[in-house]
Design a protein around this motif. Structure first.
Motif, mmCIF file in Angstrom:
data_model
loop_
_atom_site.group_PDB
_atom_site.id
_atom_site.type_symbol
_atom_site.label_atom_id
_atom_site.label_comp_id
_atom_site.label_asym_id
_atom_site.label_seq_id
_atom_site.Cartn_x
_atom_site.Cartn_y
_atom_site.Cartn_z
ATOM 1 N N VAL A 1 -5.955 10.201 42.705
ATOM 2 C CA VAL A 1 -6.947 11.117 43.280
ATOM 3 C C VAL A 1 -6.566 12.541 42.868
ATOM 4 O O VAL A 1 -5.395 12.916 42.935
ATOM 5 N N THR A 2 -7.538 13.328 42.379
ATOM 6 C CA THR A 2 -7.224 14.687 41.924
ATOM 7 C C THR A 2 -7.052 15.610 43.140
ATOM 8 O O THR A 2 -7.344 15.207 44.273
ATOM 9 N N HIS A 3 -6.585 16.857 42.863
ATOM 10 C CA HIS A 3 -6.435 17.822 43.947
ATOM 11 C C HIS A 3 -7.754 18.054 44.664
ATOM 12 O O HIS A 3 -7.804 18.347 45.847
ATOM 13 N N GLU A 4 -8.880 17.888 43.928
ATOM 14 C CA GLU A 4 -10.198 18.124 44.543
ATOM 15 C C GLU A 4 -10.686 16.883 45.279
ATOM 16 O O GLU A 4 -11.805 16.849 45.782
ATOM 17 N N GLY A 5 -9.913 15.804 45.305
ATOM 18 C CA GLY A 5 -10.273 14.589 46.030
ATOM 19 C C GLY A 5 -11.119 13.628 45.197
ATOM 20 O O GLY A 5 -11.682 12.676 45.721
ATOM 21 N N THR A 6 -11.233 13.852 43.891
ATOM 22 C CA THR A 6 -12.024 12.937 43.050
ATOM 23 C C THR A 6 -11.153 11.728 42.679
ATOM 24 O O THR A 6 -10.011 11.890 42.264
ATOM 25 N N GLN A 7 -11.785 10.539 42.826
ATOM 26 C CA GLN A 7 -11.077 9.310 42.422
ATOM 27 C C GLN A 7 -11.088 9.230 40.903
ATOM 28 O O GLN A 7 -12.160 9.318 40.307
ATOM 29 N N VAL A 8 -9.908 9.078 40.267
ATOM 30 C CA VAL A 8 -9.900 9.007 38.795
ATOM 31 C C VAL A 8 -9.042 7.835 38.334
ATOM 32 O O VAL A 8 -8.112 7.431 39.019
ATOM 33 N N LYS A 9 -9.430 7.328 37.164
ATOM 34 C CA LYS A 9 -8.535 6.369 36.488
ATOM 35 C C LYS A 9 -7.725 7.214 35.516
ATOM 36 O O LYS A 9 -8.281 8.002 34.743
ATOM 37 N N THR A 10 -6.390 7.100 35.608
ATOM 38 C CA THR A 10 -5.539 7.947 34.779
ATOM 39 C C THR A 10 -4.782 7.070 33.804
ATOM 40 O O THR A 10 -4.288 6.004 34.169
ATOM 41 N N LEU A 11 -4.723 7.519 32.544
ATOM 42 C CA LEU A 11 -3.990 6.750 31.548
ATOM 43 C C LEU A 11 -2.940 7.630 30.878
ATOM 44 O O LEU A 11 -3.229 8.753 30.487
ATOM 45 N N VAL A 12 -1.712 7.125 30.795
ATOM 46 C CA VAL A 12 -0.625 7.905 30.193
ATOM 47 C C VAL A 12 -0.214 7.235 28.888
ATOM 48 O O VAL A 12 0.055 6.038 28.854
ATOM 49 N N GLN A 13 -0.213 8.007 27.803
ATOM 50 C CA GLN A 13 0.199 7.497 26.484
ATOM 51 C C GLN A 13 1.305 8.404 25.962
ATOM 52 O O GLN A 13 1.092 9.598 25.783
#
Ligand SMILES: Nc1nc2c(ncn2[C@@H]2O[C@H](COP(=O)(O)O[C@H]3[C@@H](O)[C@H](n4cnc5c(=O)[nH]c(N)nc54)O[C@@H]3COP(=O)(O)O)[C@@H](O)[C@H]2O)c(=O)[nH]1
Length: 952
Positions: free
Chosen positions: A241-253
């Motif tokens: 969840v971002t600082h603004e409260g948005t649900q996100v799918k995060t990918l780290v490469q």
């Protein structure tokens, strides 16, 4: 009794349509569900493709900048420590690479030797990022810094720091400062969907670049969950969840080269929006399709039912004796039934027709007239076909009389030459033949007329517009009514000729440089020898290769190597006459053949020298290889010839030998072949055949054993060093014959012999309690190690001798491991599995770096004797030796020093923690019997001192 359901055909068909719709509805529902699941997977894989693409884009930019910096660090100016020249090259490099803002040269104390922001020689404060500089000096590896805002370049920047080494030691750190905006641009170029965020984050969690709002976020810290993933070097997808409260799918490469990571954040709502839309569209579309399908089934049902009732009505009237055709239906079985009913009626009609048949003779006459008409038509058609052939044939058909005058042509012949029919009237062969000779060409044509036999030959025709093309002519002479004619068909063979030329190009020219290849070179050399011998003049062969070409290939890649070779080829052509030959001999080797220089040998040599000097000058000019400014030189060998009987091999060998003399005399120079070299060559080849003979003789090659001792001076083993007992020269040292064996390939047989001798010696020692604990080290050459059968050979020797494999130690050199590293590591693991120990010989003289040492299954490193020699007088050598000892300890390896000649040297090494030693101080290499005496003496002395210590 059970009641039967009786319905009309209409009702049955409607029921059938309804039942058939049920499985379709069920299947569609299941498909929509499966699609939902797979869409989710597609989104995740799309996310990871984007991340990989972004990481590759960042890596490419980083690699390009780092290649430029390394190229500069490997330039002659850097290697020779010519600071003003290096400063000039650095400023020139900045002009072609605008993303790079500054180049700085820093010494081991962190002082800036130069900084391209200020003129050379200005006073400059110490360099920033001292830790990075220290890492470059201690590891000898390139280091990419974290993000910082510099004093000169007041914008977010990273720096690429590479070592400048001389004689294996890092002398400077060369730093290129790069604006991070190039990475933000790389991320923007990925064009991810709106609302997605792509950021480049350092190992310490600082944002280095971002695809949008870079000015606001670059330099800030990343979110905690992302930092944790990067810090623990994790890769993959997670929900957050971002600082603004948005649900996100995060990918780290991760980007291992710089210890950075590309992070992509895609809002879940955006990802699912597409999915929901597709599901709705599919649901509505599916329902509509089922409805349309149902409507179509109902229509078909009604139609079929109507056909059945129509047939039923028609068959009733046939029954009543009325002649009438039954209606055709769309149902095969109904049609067959109708056909059976009408069969009897048809037969009745046929009998009536036969009765009316008469006037048979009349019909026959009519048939004869028809046949006559047909054969007339065939004759007309055949003439027409011939005309059509003349009109449509692709070959240019034409008829000539015996004087070569044109009588008749096909349309294609006119097209081929570009004339209208009336323009060719009155023309003769000489008007379109190229190189037409009235005597010879006409005579040959007449001969063909006389012969009346088919002939095929090639010629060249000239078109109306003057252009010339190749033709293949097939012709035949004929005699008609006492007249003689020539029928000819000309075929345009331009394409075939082009293809032949291409094949010629492939067979005789090098595809990269377009220069003649080795095959054509040898042919031209043979011609050149014949020419100079005929004219009584001299020619010359110049042979050269590119200095340090391998380093360029290894550091900047083969593509850059190819660019350099193509550029060299272009420059070479500009240096010689058209009659001379410039050829690519193979790899980075080129050969120039100069013809007809002069009748006087000295003048010929002077002319050849002038030309090769020009070649050296042209080739030493800087090369702009894409973004990289490269400096390269060549070493060149020249030999003269004026005799056609000297072989090509001899000439090339002489030039090659002279080239090696040139290399030995310093790079970017040339040498002429001297007959004394020939004598050296002959001596080398005599030695080579002697060595071949020695390999046949068991006694000629022996191992000498040099003691190796531990920290207390106790004997722990020996190094087996090869000696050749030459029948005339006496003992020949390995320095003299190992390089020869390497060059001739005899090193493989030699290596096999050494392994066998070492195993036999260990087996003999194992039978004596005084020697059974001794280990034996032997040298393995690069070529031997790379041979596919090497592991099997060691395994066979161990099995045959039944020795303890731990007592056999193989000494490998650094250079051997650097090439094809993965293969080398694999082989070392196989050797480790056999139980033998592996020691790294001559350590410190190559590219010694912690990065590769960590990957190798070694048990020992050996400090090269060149460092040990001056360890007490040269502070540098002392530091290197100390560093090697620390390095070895940190990797859990034992360290042995070779070349220890004086007690002071051993004391120093001992105090620094060196584990073992070898050198004249403890014993020279000696034959096996002498070594045994040495071991026994030492053993007696040590029992004596043990005894004495017991007494005291
Ligand atoms: N592939 C193979 N190479 C081999 C083999 N046998 C030897 N060699 C290589 O030949 C090089 C020269 O060897 P050599 O003349 O035998 O010299 C060795 C020692 O005599 C010398 N040494 C040892 N102690 C001292 C010393 O105190 N001072 C001094 N000046 N020289 C000393 O060092 C040589 C050992 O070198 P290394 O192998 O690096 O430990 C040499 O490169 C051999 O490797 C073979 O069978 N196969």
């Amino acid at each position: 009794m059970r009641r039967r359901l009786r319905l009309g055909i209409n009702a049955w068909l409607i029921l059938l349509s309804l039942f058939s719709a049920i499985p379709i509805v069920l299947f569609s529902g299941f498909t929509i569900y499966r699609l939902g699941v797979s869409q989710q997977n597609v989104q995740i894989s799309r996310l990871s493709h984007r991340a990989v693409a972004a990481a590759v884009a960042v890596e490419q930019r980083l690699a390009a900048m780092s290649a430029m910096t390394r190229g500069l660090a490997l330039s002659d100016a850097a290697l020779q420590g010519d600071v003003p020249a290096l400063y000039r090259q650095a400023t020139r490099l900045l002009k072609v690479a605008p993303e790079a803002r500054l180049i700085t040269l820093i010494d081991a104390e962190g002082r800036q030797i130069f900084n391209t922001a200020v003129p050379l020689g200005s006073a400059i404060p110490p360099a920033s990022q001292g830790e990075v500089v220290r890492r470059v000096f201690s590891t000898g590896l390139p280091v990419v810094s974290d993000l910082y805002t510099g004093v000169v370049v007041a914008e977010p920047t990273i720096s690429i720091n590479v070592p400048v080494s001389r004689e294996g030691r890092v002398v400077y750190c060369l730093r290129m400062s790069v604006l991070v905006d190039i990475f933000s641009q790389a991320l923007r170029d990925q064009a991810v969907p709106p609302g997605w965020t792509v950021a480049l984050i350092s190992q310490s969690g600082v944002i280095i670049a971002r695809n949008h709002e870079a000015e606001q976020f670059v330099g800030e810290r990343s979110r905690d969950d992302i930092f944790e993933a990067i810090a623990s070097r994790r890769e993959g997808v997670f929900d957050s969840v971002t600082h603004e409260g948005t649900q996100v799918k995060t990918l780290v490469q991760r980007i291992p080269e710089a210890d950075w990571a590309v992070v992509i954040g895609a809002p879940v709502a955006l990802l699912n929006a597409g999915l929901m839309q597709s599901l709705w569209a599919m649901g509505i579309g599916g329902a509509l399709l089922v409805m349309v399908g149902m409507a179509a089934s109902l229509w078909l049902a009604r139609h079929l039912a109507r056909q059945v009732s129509d047939l039923a009505v028609a068959s009733t009237t046939l029954d009543a004796g009325e002649e009438r055709r039954l209606p055709a239906t769309l149902i095969r079985e109904l049609d067959e039934m109708g056909a059976a009913l009408g069969n009897a009626r048809s037969r009745e009609i046929q009998v009536c027709a036969e009765l009316s048949e008469s006037k048979t003779t009349e019909a026959m006459l009519a048939r004869l007239v028809e046949e006559l008409r047909l054969s007339q038509a065939q004759v007309i058609q055949s003439a027409g076909r011939f005309q059509a052939l003349l009109k449509t044939a692709s070959d240019g058909i034409h008829t000539l009389d015996e004087h070569g005058n044109l009588l008749e042509t096909s349309d294609s012949f006119l097209r081929m030459l570009g004339y209208e029919a009336h323009e060719m009237e009155g023309m003769a062969v000489g008007d379109w033949y190229v190189d037409f000779h009235p005597d010879t060409t006409l005579a040959s044509l007449r001969f063909q007329v006389e012969e009346q036999e088919g002939r095929i030959f090639e010629a060249k025709f000239r078109r109306r517009d003057g252009t010339v093309f190749d033709v293949e002519i097939s012709c035949r002479g004929v005699h008609v009514d006492g007249m003689r004619y020539l029928y000819a068909a000309a075929r345009d063979i331009t394409e075939r000729k082009t293809a032949e030329a291409k094949i010629q190009q492939l067979a005789f020219y090098d595809s990269l440089t377009h220069l003649p290849n080795r095959r054509l070179l040898l042919e031209r050399l043979t011609q050149a020898k014949a020419l100079v011998s005929r004219n009584g003049t001299h020619g010359a062969v110049a042979f050269f290769d590119v200095d340090n070409f391998k380093i360029l290939n290894d550091t900047l890649g083969h593509r850059m190597g190819d660019l350099l070779l193509a550029e060299i080829a272009g420059r070479l052509k500009a240096c010689v006459r058209d009659t001379d030959t410039v050829a690519r001999f193979g790899g980075d080797e080129f050969v120039i053949v100069l013809e007809d220089l002069s009748g006087d040998v000295e003048e010929a040599a002077l002319r050849a020298d002038g030309i090769v000097e020009k070649v050296l000058e042209h080739l030493a000019e800087p090369y702009q290889l894409e973004n990289h400014l490269h400096f390269s030189t060549v070493s060149l060998g020249v030999t003269l010839f004026h005799d056609k009987d000297v072989t090509n091999d001899d000439l090339l060998r002489q030039a090659d030998l002279a080239m090696y003399q040139a290399k030995a005399g310093g790079r970017n120079t040339r040498r002429f072949f001297d007959p004394k070299m020939q004598a050296g060559l002959a001596a080398q080849s005599a030695l080579e055949s002697d060595l071949r003979a020695a390999l046949e003789n068991k006694e000629s090659l022996v191992l000498h054993y040099q003691p190796q001792v531990d920290r207390r001076g106790g004997l722990i083993g020996a190094e087996g060093l090869l000696r050749w007992r030459h029948p005339v020269k006496g003992i020949v040292q390995p320095d003299e014959f190992i390089p020869l064996a390497e060059a001739s390939g005899l090193i493989l047989a030699l290596g096999t012999r050494v392994i066998a001798m070492a195993c036999d010696q260990l087996a003999a020692w194992s039978r004596d309690p005084v020697t059974s604990h001794l280990a034996l080290a032997i040298n393995v050459s690069a070529r031997q190690f790379r041979h596919p059968g090497f592991i099997g050979e060691v395994e066979g020797a161990l099995a045959r001798s039944k020795i303890d494999p731990r007592l056999l130690k193989l000494e490998l050199t650094e250079s051997l491991l650097l090439q094809e590293m993965d293969d080398a590591v694999q082989k070392m693991r196989a050797l480790e599995n056999l139980g033998v120990s592996l020691s790294l010989d001559d350590f410190g003289t190559g590219y010694s770096s912690l990065a590769y040492l960590k990957r190798l299954p070694l048990s020992q490193i050996k400090i090269d004797r060149s460092f040990v020699r001056d360890i007490l007088v040269d502070a540098n050598d002392a530091t290197i030796a100390k560093t090697i000892i620390v390095l070895g300890k940190s990797l859990g390896l034992s360290v042995i020093a070779e070349g220890v000649e004086e007690p002071g040297q051993w004391r120093f090494l001992h105090d620094e923690g060196c584990d073992q030693a070898q050198g004249f101080l403890f014993g020279r290499p000696m034959p096996a019997e002498e070594f045994l005496v040495h071991v026994r003496q030492r053993s007696r002395m040590s029992s004596l001192s043990d005894g004495l210590s017991l007494v005291h």
